[in-house]
Design a protein around this motif. Structure first.
Motif, PDB file in Angstrom:
ATOM      1  N   VAL A 135       0.707  -0.822   0.450  1.00 34.52           N
ATOM      2  CA  VAL A 135       0.246   0.150   0.255  1.00 34.52           C
ATOM      3  C   VAL A 135       1.029   1.050  -0.001  1.00 34.52           C
ATOM      4  O   VAL A 135       1.675   1.361   1.050  1.00 34.52           O
ATOM      5  CB  VAL A 135      -0.888   0.155   1.179  1.00 34.52           C
ATOM      6  CG1 VAL A 135      -1.874   0.955   1.431  1.00 34.52           C
ATOM      7  CG2 VAL A 135      -1.685  -1.137   0.701  1.00 34.52           C
ATOM      8  N   GLU A 136       0.745   2.053  -0.758  1.00 39.27           N
ATOM      9  CA  GLU A 136       1.651   2.760  -1.545  1.00 39.27           C
ATOM     10  C   GLU A 136       1.868   4.215  -0.203  1.00 39.27           C
ATOM     11  O   GLU A 136       0.302   4.592  -0.275  1.00 39.27           O
ATOM     12  CB  GLU A 136       1.626   3.721  -2.777  1.00 39.27           C
ATOM     13  CG  GLU A 136       3.113   4.409  -3.037  1.00 39.27           C
ATOM     14  CD  GLU A 136       4.415   4.460  -2.943  1.00 39.27           C
ATOM     15  OE1 GLU A 136       4.574   3.993  -2.108  1.00 39.27           O
ATOM     16  OE2 GLU A 136       4.701   3.200  -3.646  1.00 39.27           O
ATOM     17  N   ARG A 137       2.582   4.559  -0.094  1.00 42.21           N
ATOM     18  CA  ARG A 137       2.700   6.063   0.679  1.00 42.21           C
ATOM     19  C   ARG A 137       3.571   6.632   0.891  1.00 42.21           C
ATOM     20  O   ARG A 137       4.731   6.190   0.489  1.00 42.21           O
ATOM     21  CB  ARG A 137       1.776   5.606   2.008  1.00 42.21           C
ATOM     22  CG  ARG A 137       3.100   4.755   3.224  1.00 42.21           C
ATOM     23  CD  ARG A 137       2.163   4.628   4.507  1.00 42.21           C
ATOM     24  NE  ARG A 137       2.889   4.318   5.244  1.00 42.21           N
ATOM     25  CZ  ARG A 137       4.048   5.176   6.013  1.00 42.21           C
ATOM     26  NH1 ARG A 137       4.327   5.757   6.509  1.00 42.21           N
ATOM     27  NH2 ARG A 137       4.964   4.228   7.498  1.00 42.21           N
ATOM     28  N   ARG A 138       3.617   8.384   1.797  1.00 39.05           N
ATOM     29  CA  ARG A 138       4.796   8.792   1.980  1.00 39.05           C
ATOM     30  C   ARG A 138       5.277   8.257   2.634  1.00 39.05           C
ATOM     31  O   ARG A 138       4.718   8.492   3.842  1.00 39.05           O
ATOM     32  CB  ARG A 138       4.702  10.431   1.261  1.00 39.05           C
ATOM     33  CG  ARG A 138       3.901  10.555   0.297  1.00 39.05           C
ATOM     34  CD  ARG A 138       4.930  10.216  -1.689  1.00 39.05           C
ATOM     35  NE  ARG A 138       6.367  11.268  -1.008  1.00 39.05           N
ATOM     36  CZ  ARG A 138       6.890  11.241  -2.194  1.00 39.05           C
ATOM     37  NH1 ARG A 138       6.616  10.068  -2.909  1.00 39.05           N
ATOM     38  NH2 ARG A 138       7.309  12.007  -2.464  1.00 39.05           N
TER      39      ARG A 138
ATOM     40  N   ALA B  84       8.576   8.230  -1.849  1.00 41.61           N
ATOM     41  CA  ALA B  84       7.728   6.738  -1.539  1.00 41.61           C
ATOM     42  C   ALA B  84       8.210   5.701  -0.954  1.00 41.61           C
ATOM     43  O   ALA B  84       9.365   5.107  -0.633  1.00 41.61           O
ATOM     44  CB  ALA B  84       7.550   6.973  -3.018  1.00 41.61           C
ATOM     45  N   LEU B  85       7.508   5.285  -0.086  1.00 42.70           N
ATOM     46  CA  LEU B  85       7.092   3.913   1.000  1.00 42.70           C
ATOM     47  C   LEU B  85       7.828   3.140  -0.490  1.00 42.70           C
ATOM     48  O   LEU B  85       8.407   2.194   0.128  1.00 42.70           O
ATOM     49  CB  LEU B  85       5.921   3.341   1.195  1.00 42.70           C
ATOM     50  CG  LEU B  85       6.280   1.769   1.697  1.00 42.70           C
ATOM     51  CD1 LEU B  85       6.868   1.922   2.817  1.00 42.70           C
ATOM     52  CD2 LEU B  85       5.039   1.688   2.347  1.00 42.70           C
ATOM     53  N   SER B  86       7.261   2.968  -1.185  1.00 40.42           N
ATOM     54  CA  SER B  86       7.857   1.860  -2.563  1.00 40.42           C
ATOM     55  C   SER B  86       9.654   2.032  -2.965  1.00 40.42           C
ATOM     56  O   SER B  86      10.201   0.604  -3.222  1.00 40.42           O
ATOM     57  CB  SER B  86       7.803   1.938  -3.777  1.00 40.42           C
ATOM     58  OG  SER B  86       7.379   2.997  -3.770  1.00 40.42           O
TER      59      SER B  86
ATOM     60  N   PHE C 213       4.088   0.697   7.431  1.00 44.66           N
ATOM     61  CA  PHE C 213       3.782   0.066   6.253  1.00 44.66           C
ATOM     62  C   PHE C 213       2.338  -0.319   6.018  1.00 44.66           C
ATOM     63  O   PHE C 213       2.333  -1.696   7.092  1.00 44.66           O
ATOM     64  CB  PHE C 213       4.894   0.098   4.778  1.00 44.66           C
ATOM     65  CG  PHE C 213       4.886  -1.097   4.802  1.00 44.66           C
ATOM     66  CD1 PHE C 213       4.873  -2.204   4.763  1.00 44.66           C
ATOM     67  CD2 PHE C 213       6.750  -1.012   5.658  1.00 44.66           C
ATOM     68  CE1 PHE C 213       5.578  -3.344   5.027  1.00 44.66           C
ATOM     69  CE2 PHE C 213       7.220  -2.418   5.987  1.00 44.66           C
ATOM     70  CZ  PHE C 213       7.185  -3.288   5.693  1.00 44.66           C
ATOM     71  N   GLN C 214       1.643  -0.792   5.330  1.00 43.32           N
ATOM     72  CA  GLN C 214       0.650  -1.813   5.078  1.00 43.32           C
ATOM     73  C   GLN C 214       1.005  -2.315   3.806  1.00 43.32           C
ATOM     74  O   GLN C 214       1.420  -2.356   2.814  1.00 43.32           O
ATOM     75  CB  GLN C 214      -0.389  -1.500   5.114  1.00 43.32           C
ATOM     76  CG  GLN C 214      -1.128  -0.592   6.675  1.00 43.32           C
ATOM     77  CD  GLN C 214      -2.503  -0.006   6.265  1.00 43.32           C
ATOM     78  OE1 GLN C 214      -2.706   0.498   4.804  1.00 43.32           O
ATOM     79  NE2 GLN C 214      -2.849   0.178   7.495  1.00 43.32           N
TER      80      GLN C 214
ATOM     81  N   ASN D 292      -5.684  -5.982   4.516  1.00 43.52           N
ATOM     82  CA  ASN D 292      -4.735  -5.636   4.934  1.00 43.52           C
ATOM     83  C   ASN D 292      -3.387  -5.415   6.170  1.00 43.52           C
ATOM     84  O   ASN D 292      -4.159  -5.940   7.075  1.00 43.52           O
ATOM     85  CB  ASN D 292      -4.298  -3.376   4.149  1.00 43.52           C
ATOM     86  CG  ASN D 292      -4.798  -3.385   3.718  1.00 43.52           C
ATOM     87  OD1 ASN D 292      -4.543  -3.763   2.603  1.00 43.52           O
ATOM     88  ND2 ASN D 292      -5.447  -2.302   3.647  1.00 43.52           N
TER      89      ASN D 292
ATOM     90  N   THR E  73       0.442  -4.409   8.393  1.00 39.88           N
ATOM     91  CA  THR E  73       1.261  -3.580   9.134  1.00 39.88           C
ATOM     92  C   THR E  73       2.339  -4.017   9.671  1.00 39.88           C
ATOM     93  O   THR E  73       1.972  -4.137  10.835  1.00 39.88           O
ATOM     94  CB  THR E  73       0.204  -2.377   9.637  1.00 39.88           C
ATOM     95  OG1 THR E  73      -0.897  -2.116   9.110  1.00 39.88           O
ATOM     96  CG2 THR E  73       1.545  -0.869   9.849  1.00 39.88           C
TER      97      THR E  73
END
Length: 759
Positions: A494-497, A502-504, A532-533, A547, A549
């Motif tokens: 699950v992408e996030r900042r 970026a988390l990725s 992150f999820q 999801n 975490t």
């Protein structure tokens, strides 16, 4: 006067005739008549007077009467010269059936001799009745004799003559015969019977008639004879059964050779014409094997085989009775044999039109299968009821006689039960009841109604700092209760900042295996905690997902005693301490999970420069193979050794103040007691809170974990640190985590195996 011309023989004949004429003229002849049966003394005639004789001369001249035959019948009274009846005169005895009957007398008188002829005619009287030779006459007549057939009879006879013998015949009244008189050439008459109505021996085996005869005398005399007419049999009657039809009921389990019925036929004829032979003409329905046999002499029918109600429930037997006449005649009848049913057949169950497998989201009332039942028996033996295995989400619904539908009765859940073994029991109502069963295997087809689920809503992962890029740090695993494609799980991040990045750029997840990789080295000082999820999605239509975490934390060192600070710890070291001497106890704690697997002392490269001060820097080791964590500086005194005297130890740099041994011991005890009480209270409170939440709060996708970290070692040096870790929504869930420092270290790439997965 006549002239005779002839020979000597002729002259003799003439002489004889002349002498006879002179004799008759000299003697004379008298003629009298008397009725027969006249009484004694009946006057016949005055003989003496008629002969011209004097009464006085009768005796002297020896007057007498002579007769050639039966001279005693008539006599002459010498006193008066009267001829009278001396005894019974029977004309029939004297003359029989002769028309003329006379008694010839010779009256003789002597001195001189004279002979006189007297003829006494005996007159007939009606003194004899007509008579038949026998009292009874038998006449044999065939019953097949045609009309107007004639049957002569023997006539009667009458001893009288003349009118007295004229006979008249009279026949008694009857419906079959009339009397006819036949006159013969000798003027005699004979009676005969004439048939006016056909005879039937079976109706009238014989006819008895009375034939009467009457003569013509005065008074009339009669006679009679019994006529017995015997009617001879002709085979004109067929045998007849006593009933036009027979009905018999037999159970289908009767033994072979059991008597079915005893037939009885009769023939009104007689002799061979009435002797009967029995036989079976036809049996229906027609079968290859004969089920019955009959005794030709007695007419007894027996079972010749085994009856089966299901094969034939009734038989019609046409029987025949034939007499032995010529030509023979036959009679017929029908025997109906009803076969009674026994409960000898179990019900049959046929399951058709199976709609399998059944979707687990099928609506209640969905038809699963069609079931038909049958029983070859009849009546109650053939009435079948069906039942289904109890406690299953299905039921049987009767749609028609002996037809059922297997329908869904409750909602299905493949994840709870994926198949059902149903047993349909068909039971008849016979006595005893028979039953049969049929199995139906119902498979529940999966529907994508379950999202992938992780074992726990949040994972805590310890990752060593400065890990190599692409290092496998953790594996997430979600389970989907569905099957096949609906259970095939794919993972995604699950992408996030994270800050400005970026988390990725930090981590990635393998879509199929769920392995989480660190894409770059992690720096504890830069990123102490990474949250992150990971999303899990199944391949169903529509897809479902959930999801989880994970996070990571760097461990930190705990101060050995109260008043100390994290990072730098100062301790006094004796100058004469040998190798292996315990200087101090160092504890490290992770911000997320308080598990310390061990610490390793790392000496500075500037050891020689610090040798005089005796300063060392131990580094607490994380759960991974390589060291990672906070750094703590250890300060101590090194005793200086000089030639005559030794200076006392100098306090190390960085010490806040000097503390005596007694004060230090008191402080340690106080803090130890406080720490024990605090930990105990926290433990009890945590247990109570955990129990209350478990019992009252509904389950939710997210949960919070309460992590209690405790340093390893003496309770006097322990520090407590609490941290709440929350994921998702819902009320927090309190967990107490206890960690043992005695577990061996793992050899995973980047993971701290002491707490690979923690909640």
């Amino acid at each position: 006067m006549f002239i005779w011309r002839g020979g000597q023989r002729s002259r003799r004949l003439l002489l004889s005739l002349l002498l006879l004429a002179f004799w008759e003229a000299g003697s004379g002849q008298l003629h009298y008549s008397v009725p027969e049966e006249a009484k004694h003394g009946t006057f016949v005639g005055r003989v003496a007077q008629d002969l011209g004789l004097e009464l006085a001369e009768l005796v002297p001249r020896l007057f007498r009467v002579a007769s050639k035959d039966r001279g005693d019948l008539l006599e002459v009274n010498l006193q008066n010269g009267i001829l009278f009846v001396n005894s019974r005169i029977d004309r029939e005895e004297l003359c029989g059936r002769s028309a003329e009957c006379s008694i010839h007398l010779e009256v003789i008188v002597d001195r001189p001799l004279q002979v006189f002829h007297v003829e006494v005619e005996v007159r007939d009287i009606n003194d004899n009745s007509p008579e038949f030779r026998a009292r009874e006459q038998k006449v044999l007549i065939s019953e097949s004799a045609p009309l107007d057939s004639r049957f002569p009879l023997e006539g009667a006879s009458d001893a009288d003559i003349g009118v007295n013998s004229l006979l008249t015949y009279v026949l008694s009244v009857n419906e079959h015969f009339v009397l006819r008189i036949i006159k013969k050439k000798d003027k005699s008459i004979l009676p005969e019977l004439v048939l006016r109505k056909l005879l039937d021996r079976e109706e009238t085996p014989e006819v008895n008639l009375l034939l009467m005869v009457i003569d013509g005398g005065k008074p009339e005399l009669t006679g009679s004879v019994q006529i017995q007419i015997i009617i001879l049999d002709v085979n004109d009657n067929a045998p007849e059964f006593d009933k036009p039809g027979y009905k018999v009921a037999l159970f289908e389990n009767v033994q072979n050779d059991t008597t079915v019925i005893q037939l009885n036929a009769s023939d009104p004829d007689e002799g061979l014409n009435r002797e009967i032979s029995y036989g079976i003409r036809m049996i229906s329905p027609v079968s290859e094997k004969c089920m019955f046999s009959i005794n030709p002499d007695t007419g007894e029918i027996r079972i010749y085989g085994k009856l089966d109600f299901e094969e034939n429930n009734a038989y019609e037997i046409q029987v025949i009775a034939i007499d032995k006449g010529i030509p023979s005649m036959a009679g017929h009848s029908m025997v109906l044999v009803e076969v009674l049913d026994l409960n000898d057949n179990v019900p049959e169950v046929v399951i058709t039109s199976l709609s399998l497998p059944v979707q687990e989201d099928a609506q209640v009332g969905t038809v699963i299968a069609l079931i038909s039942v049958s029983d070859r028996d009849s009546g109650a033996n053939g009435q079948v009821t069906c039942t289904l295995t109890p406690h299953v989400p299905f039921k049987l619904v009767s749609t028609f006689k002996n037809y059922y539908s297997l329908v869904l009765d409750n909602a299905l859940d493949r994840e709870s039960k994926s198949d059902y073994q149903l047993v349909v029991t068909a039971c008849d109502r016979g006595s005893p009841s028979l039953s049969t069963t049929a199995s139906v295997s119902v498979e529940v087809a999966d529907v994508n109604d379950n999202a992938p689920a992780f074992a726990q809503p949040e994972y805590t992962v310890f990752v060593k700092e400065n890990n190599p890029p692409g290092c496998h740090i953790f594996t997430v695993s979600a389970r989907d209760a569905d099957a096949q494609e609906n259970a095939r799980v794919s993972y995604s991040l699950v992408e996030r900042r994270v800050g400005e990045r970026a988390l990725s750029s930090y981590v990635s997840v393998h879509a199929e295996s769920g392995k989480v990789y660190a894409l770059q080295p992690l720096d504890h000082e830069e990123l102490e905690l990474l949250r992150f999820q990971v999303s899990a999605r199944d391949a169903g239509v529509p897809p479902l997902g959930s999801n989880v975490t994970p996070n990571d934390n760097a461990p930190a060192l705990l101060a050995p005693r109260a008043g100390s600070t994290f990072g730098a710890v100062t301790e006094v070291v004796s100058a004469d301490g040998g190798r292996g001497h315990v200087v101090a106890k160092v504890r490290a704690v992770d911000g997320t999970l308080a598990t310390t697997r061990g610490c390793r002392m790392s000496w500075s490269q500037r050891r020689e420069a610090r040798a005089a001060r005796g300063r060392a820097a131990p580094a607490p080791a994380g759960a991974g193979e390589g060291p990672r964590g906070a750094r703590a500086d250890r300060h101590g005194h090194r005793a200086g050794v000089a030639g005559g005297g030794a200076a006392g130890p100098k306090p190390l740099r960085g010490v806040a103040g000097a503390v005596g041994p007694e004060a230090a011991l008191v402080d340690v005890n106080v803090y130890l007691i406080i720490a024990i009480c605090a930990v105990s209270s926290l433990l009890v409170l945590t247990l109570l809170l955990y129990t209350a939440l478990r019992c009252s709060a509904p389950p939710s996708e997210g949960a919070c974990g309460l992590v209690v970290s405790s340093a390893v070692g003496s309770w006097s040096h322990s520090q407590q640190r609490r941290q709440r870790v929350c994921s998702g929504e819902g009320p927090p869930k309190a967990d107490l985590m206890a960690f043992s420092p005695s577990l061996p270290p793992s050899r995973e790439d980047c993971l701290n195996p002491s707490s690979e997965v923690s909640r």
